[in-house]
Design an enzyme around this catalytic site. Structure first.
Site, PDB file in Angstrom:
ATOM      1  N   GLU A 105      93.703  38.816  45.492  1.00  0.00           N
ATOM      2  CA  GLU A 105      93.201  40.141  45.119  1.00  0.00           C
ATOM      3  C   GLU A 105      94.034  40.733  43.984  1.00  0.00           C
ATOM      4  O   GLU A 105      95.178  41.178  44.200  1.00  0.00           O
ATOM      5  CB  GLU A 105      93.201  41.115  46.315  1.00  0.00           C
ATOM      6  CG  GLU A 105      92.586  42.460  45.910  1.00  0.00           C
ATOM      7  CD  GLU A 105      92.471  43.489  47.014  1.00  0.00           C
ATOM      8  OE1 GLU A 105      93.051  43.299  48.092  1.00  0.00           O
ATOM      9  OE2 GLU A 105      91.798  44.518  46.775  1.00  0.00           O
TER      10      GLU A 105
ATOM     11  N   HIS B 133      91.570  48.647  39.472  1.00  0.00           N
ATOM     12  CA  HIS B 133      90.908  47.366  39.747  1.00  0.00           C
ATOM     13  C   HIS B 133      90.055  46.901  38.565  1.00  0.00           C
ATOM     14  O   HIS B 133      89.812  45.699  38.428  1.00  0.00           O
ATOM     15  CB  HIS B 133      90.108  47.457  41.061  1.00  0.00           C
ATOM     16  CG  HIS B 133      91.017  47.373  42.259  1.00  0.00           C
ATOM     17  ND1 HIS B 133      91.192  46.220  42.973  1.00  0.00           N
ATOM     18  CD2 HIS B 133      91.831  48.293  42.816  1.00  0.00           C
ATOM     19  CE1 HIS B 133      92.078  46.443  43.944  1.00  0.00           C
ATOM     20  NE2 HIS B 133      92.475  47.694  43.864  1.00  0.00           N
TER      21      HIS B 133
HETATM   22  C1  LIG Z   1      97.813  49.212  39.483  1.00  0.00           C
HETATM   23  C2  LIG Z   1      98.785  50.356  39.671  1.00  0.00           C
HETATM   24  C3  LIG Z   1     100.077  49.816  40.358  1.00  0.00           C
HETATM   25  C4  LIG Z   1      99.167  50.932  38.338  1.00  0.00           C
HETATM   26  O1  LIG Z   1      99.986  52.066  38.556  1.00  0.00           O
HETATM   27  P1  LIG Z   1     100.688  52.867  37.395  1.00  0.00           P
HETATM   28  O2  LIG Z   1     101.500  53.912  38.061  1.00  0.00           O
HETATM   29  O3  LIG Z   1      99.698  53.275  36.366  1.00  0.00           O
HETATM   30  O4  LIG Z   1     101.596  51.736  36.793  1.00  0.00           O
HETATM   31  P2  LIG Z   1     102.835  51.792  35.812  1.00  0.00           P
HETATM   32  O5  LIG Z   1     102.514  50.889  34.666  1.00  0.00           O
HETATM   33  O6  LIG Z   1     103.258  53.207  35.532  1.00  0.00           O
HETATM   34  O7  LIG Z   1     103.975  51.106  36.697  1.00  0.00           O
HETATM   35  C5  LIG Z   1     104.476  51.699  37.891  1.00  0.00           C
HETATM   36  C6  LIG Z   1     105.022  50.601  38.801  1.00  0.00           C
HETATM   37  O8  LIG Z   1     103.923  49.808  39.323  1.00  0.00           O
HETATM   38  C7  LIG Z   1     104.322  48.426  39.369  1.00  0.00           C
HETATM   39  N1  LIG Z   1     103.414  47.657  38.486  1.00  0.00           N
HETATM   40  C8  LIG Z   1     102.516  48.151  37.615  1.00  0.00           C
HETATM   41  N2  LIG Z   1     101.802  47.156  37.040  1.00  0.00           N
HETATM   42  C9  LIG Z   1     102.276  46.011  37.544  1.00  0.00           C
HETATM   43  C10 LIG Z   1     101.937  44.646  37.347  1.00  0.00           C
HETATM   44  N3  LIG Z   1     100.951  44.263  36.504  1.00  0.00           N
HETATM   45  N4  LIG Z   1     102.606  43.727  38.075  1.00  0.00           N
HETATM   46  C11 LIG Z   1     103.587  44.086  38.913  1.00  0.00           C
HETATM   47  N5  LIG Z   1     103.957  45.374  39.136  1.00  0.00           N
HETATM   48  C12 LIG Z   1     103.298  46.319  38.475  1.00  0.00           C
HETATM   49  C13 LIG Z   1     105.763  48.374  38.926  1.00  0.00           C
HETATM   50  O9  LIG Z   1     106.608  48.466  40.058  1.00  0.00           O
HETATM   51  C14 LIG Z   1     105.913  49.618  38.078  1.00  0.00           C
HETATM   52  O10 LIG Z   1     107.207  50.175  38.083  1.00  0.00           O
HETATM   53  P3  LIG Z   1     108.411  49.455  37.267  1.00  0.00           P
HETATM   54  O11 LIG Z   1     108.832  48.311  38.133  1.00  0.00           O
HETATM   55  O12 LIG Z   1     107.850  49.017  35.950  1.00  0.00           O
HETATM   56  O13 LIG Z   1     109.467  50.524  37.182  1.00  0.00           O
HETATM   57  C15 LIG Z   1      98.188  51.504  40.535  1.00  0.00           C
HETATM   58  O14 LIG Z   1      97.074  52.072  39.899  1.00  0.00           O
HETATM   59  C16 LIG Z   1      97.805  51.108  41.927  1.00  0.00           C
HETATM   60  O15 LIG Z   1      98.647  50.727  42.736  1.00  0.00           O
HETATM   61  N6  LIG Z   1      96.547  51.239  42.301  1.00  0.00           N
HETATM   62  C17 LIG Z   1      96.098  50.961  43.663  1.00  0.00           C
HETATM   63  C18 LIG Z   1      95.640  49.562  43.809  1.00  0.00           C
HETATM   64  C19 LIG Z   1      95.644  49.162  45.256  1.00  0.00           C
HETATM   65  O16 LIG Z   1      96.435  49.611  46.068  1.00  0.00           O
HETATM   66  N7  LIG Z   1      94.796  48.267  45.624  1.00  0.00           N
HETATM   67  C20 LIG Z   1      94.849  47.793  46.984  1.00  0.00           C
HETATM   68  C21 LIG Z   1      93.777  46.974  47.299  1.00  0.00           C
HETATM   69  S1  LIG Z   1      92.373  47.978  47.701  1.00  0.00           S
HETATM   70  C22 LIG Z   1      91.783  47.256  49.141  1.00  0.00           C
HETATM   71  O17 LIG Z   1      91.889  46.053  49.263  1.00  0.00           O
HETATM   72  C23 LIG Z   1      91.477  48.074  50.328  1.00  0.00           C
HETATM   73  C24 LIG Z   1      90.578  49.307  50.332  1.00  0.00           C
HETATM   74  C25 LIG Z   1      90.817  50.200  49.118  1.00  0.00           C
HETATM   75  O18 LIG Z   1      89.191  48.967  50.400  1.00  0.00           O
HETATM   76  C26 LIG Z   1      91.007  49.972  51.644  1.00  0.00           C
HETATM   77  C27 LIG Z   1      90.509  51.385  51.810  1.00  0.00           C
HETATM   78  O19 LIG Z   1      89.364  51.585  52.251  1.00  0.00           O
HETATM   79  O20 LIG Z   1      91.313  52.273  51.541  1.00  0.00           O
END
Ligand SMILES: CC(C)(COP(=O)([O-])OP(=O)([O-])OC[C@H]1O[C@@H](n2cnc3c(N)ncnc32)[C@H](O)[C@@H]1OP(=O)([O-])[O-])[C@@H](O)C(=O)NCCC(=O)NCCSC(=O)C[C@@](C)(O)CC(=O)[O-]
Ligand SMILES: NC(=O)C1=CN([C@@H]2O[C@H](COP(=O)(O)OP(=O)(O)OC[C@H]3O[C@@H](n4cnc5c(N)ncnc54)[C@H](OP(=O)(O)O)[C@@H]3O)[C@@H](O)[C@H]2O)C=CC1
Length: 411
Positions: free
Chosen positions: A102, A406
């Site tokens: 994912e 996503h």
């Molecule tokens: C995508 C982010 C993290 C961006 O988040 P952001 O805050 O825009 O990212 P950023 O570029 O400012 O970076 C912040 C930190 O995120 C990490 N980070 C950032 N990018 C990366 C990368 N490429 N690889 C590794 N780590 C990454 C990294 O730790 C970084 O800090 P740093 O270490 O640089 O000081 C954020 O928008 C996010 O977490 N979104 C949520 C996504 C999520 O949680 N998906 C879960 C799956 S959904 C699901 O399966 C279940 C569901 C949703 O259906 C359940 C329900 O019903 O609730």
């Protein structure tokens, strides 16, 4: 005439001269897997070139993890962290290995962990430990049921002696009886130390059942009577626990929530209440969390846990509260409590090479000193990973970033 040529072995299976699961009796384990692939390729037109590309020993896998082996599936593995964990067993900084397909998941957990790291780490504790096996017995009626459970209550020491005769590590903690008409269920709980313990508990309980049958009117119907409850969603695991019950928490200042998670403690708390608590209640869910299953499943795949036990591992309650502080602003108090996390650092799939290496990343491969401490630490680190996942996803929902995240990372 026997042959060790894979194509000829595949012919023999196709001709009905050999059964598909008997190939290892004719050839070494790698050749047997190759013959099986050839057979499946011929019969299905599938190309199994990628499935054939594996690095572990087929013999090791065959003897402990798989039957009718044709090769391996590969799941990408990433790493999140490091994160400082103040645990009962875990102590120090941990990278968490995660295997998933994912997109955005590891990034999300990494964001949660980096937020936790920026405030000095999270606290975690295993609060209960007991792997259960609950056989079901037939009796004539309620009087015999009562006689049986009275005998059990008076003879726990004898049951312990019988059960523990099968293991040098396992310890019987408790036997809890349940009666339904002419069925008696005995829920045996064991400290299985660093093993997840399902084989250990099953073998030990089998021995104890022989004593129950010899001394009471009860007759064993099934060694597992589903009150255990293994690999099914079950309230008993949510209430009584199974494997490790483990909780992690952290307090995050409001400015850090705004800086790193782009939202506020109040918005996260509201999303948690309306989604994870009220929404889950309305849905009749056993999981009062956002996606604990994501972290548990990815950590389980990476470290060789039994993947079907994600069912119990995802049995979690998340709390998020905005706590007023002395500055007149709010901090975010966040916790996740996993009621039934079944993990081991010895046994099962933990012995396979990539899984063992993932446990090495955590510094938790093999038996701990004292026994049980490695599995406790693994449970605590996974709980902190789940906490990070909850924080990041709730933040993404609060700041309306879930869909865009996503779009960017997950497709
Ligand atoms: C995508 C982010 C993290 C961006 O988040 P952001 O805050 O825009 O990212 P950023 O570029 O400012 O970076 C912040 C930190 O995120 C990490 N980070 C950032 N990018 C990366 C990368 N490429 N690889 C590794 N780590 C990454 C990294 O730790 C970084 O800090 P740093 O270490 O640089 O000081 C954020 O928008 C996010 O977490 N979104 C949520 C996504 C999520 O949680 N998906 C879960 C799956 S959904 C699901 O399966 C279940 C569901 C949703 O259906 C359940 C329900 O019903 O609730
Ligand atoms: N049988 C069943 O009903 C079910 C089985 N499973 C499968 O069971 C397997 C897991 O069972 P499990 O019992 O954990 O593993 P294993 O069957 O692989 O046994 C692990 C053994 O390791 C030994 N051991 C060595 N060091 C330690 C230590 N530090 N702590 C604890 N044990 C140690 C113990 O031997 P000793 O006991 O001699 O001390 C223990 O029994 C998985 O493959 C899973 O898929 C899953 C669900 C149901």
């Amino acid at each position: 005439m026997t042959t060790t040529d894979p194509a000829e072995l595949a012919d023999r299976v196709a001709d009905g001269d050999l059964r598909i699961h008997e190939l290892e009796e004719e050839a070494d384990h790698e050749t047997a897997a190759e013959a099986r692939r050839l057979l499946v390729e011929r019969e299905t037109d599938a190309d199994l070139e990628a499935v054939a590309d594996y690095t572990f020993s087929a013999e090791q896998a065959n003897n402990t993890a798989i039957e009718n082996m044709i090769g391996a599936t590969q799941v990408p593995m990433g790493v999140a962290g490091p994160v400082p964990v103040d645990g009962g067993a875990a102590e120090g900084d941990y990278y968490l290995p995660l295997a998933t397909t994912e997109g955005a998941l590891v990034a999300s957990i990494n964001r949660g962990l980096s937020t936790i790291r920026s405030v000095g780490g999270a606290t975690a504790r295993v609060t209960k430990n007991g792997m259960t096996r609950a056989p079901v017995f037939r009796v004539d009626g309620v009087a015999a049921a009562s006689e049986t459970i009275e005998w059990v209550a008076d003879n726990v020491d004898r049951l312990r002696e019988a059960a523990e005769s099968t293991t040098s590590h396992g310890e019987l903690i408790d036997v809890e009886p349940y009666v339904v008409g002419d069925s008696v269920y005995l829920r045996f709980a064991y400290d299985t130390k660093d093993a997840m313990g399902m084989n250990m508990a099953t073998i030990a309980t089998g021995e104890a059942c022989e004593l129950v049958e010899a001394e009471t009117p009860a007759s064993l119907v099934a060694l597992s009577g589903n009150l255990c409850s293994d690999k099914k969603p079950a309230a008993i695991n949510a209430v009584e626990g199974r494997g490790r019950s483990v909780t992690a928490d952290v307090l995050i200042p409001g400015d850090v929530v705004e800086d790193r998670l782009h939202t506020t403690p109040e918005a996260i708390a509201e999303a948690n209440t309306r989604k994870n608590l009220t929404g889950s209640a309305k849905a009749g869910s056993l999981g009062f969390n956002a996606h604990a299953a994501n972290v548990v499943a990815a950590a389980f795949l990476a470290t060789g846990q039994d993947e079907a036990q994600v069912v119990e591992g995802a049995n979690a309650i998340t709390t998020m509260d905005a706590r007023p502080n002395e500055d007149g602003t709010s901090d975010l108090y966040a916790s996740v409590s996993l009621a039934s996390l079944e993990v081991g650092t010895v046994g099962g799939g933990t012995k396979l090479p990539t899984q063992a290496e993932a446990l090495e990343i955590l510094g938790l491969r093999g038996g701990g000193d004292p026994a049980g401490s490695n599995a406790d630490a693994l449970a605590e680190v996974i709980a902190v990973g789940a906490l990070a996942g909850e924080l990041s996803l709730l933040a993404a929902l609060s700041s309306r970033h879930l869909a865009s995240a996503h779009e960017d990372l997950g497709r």
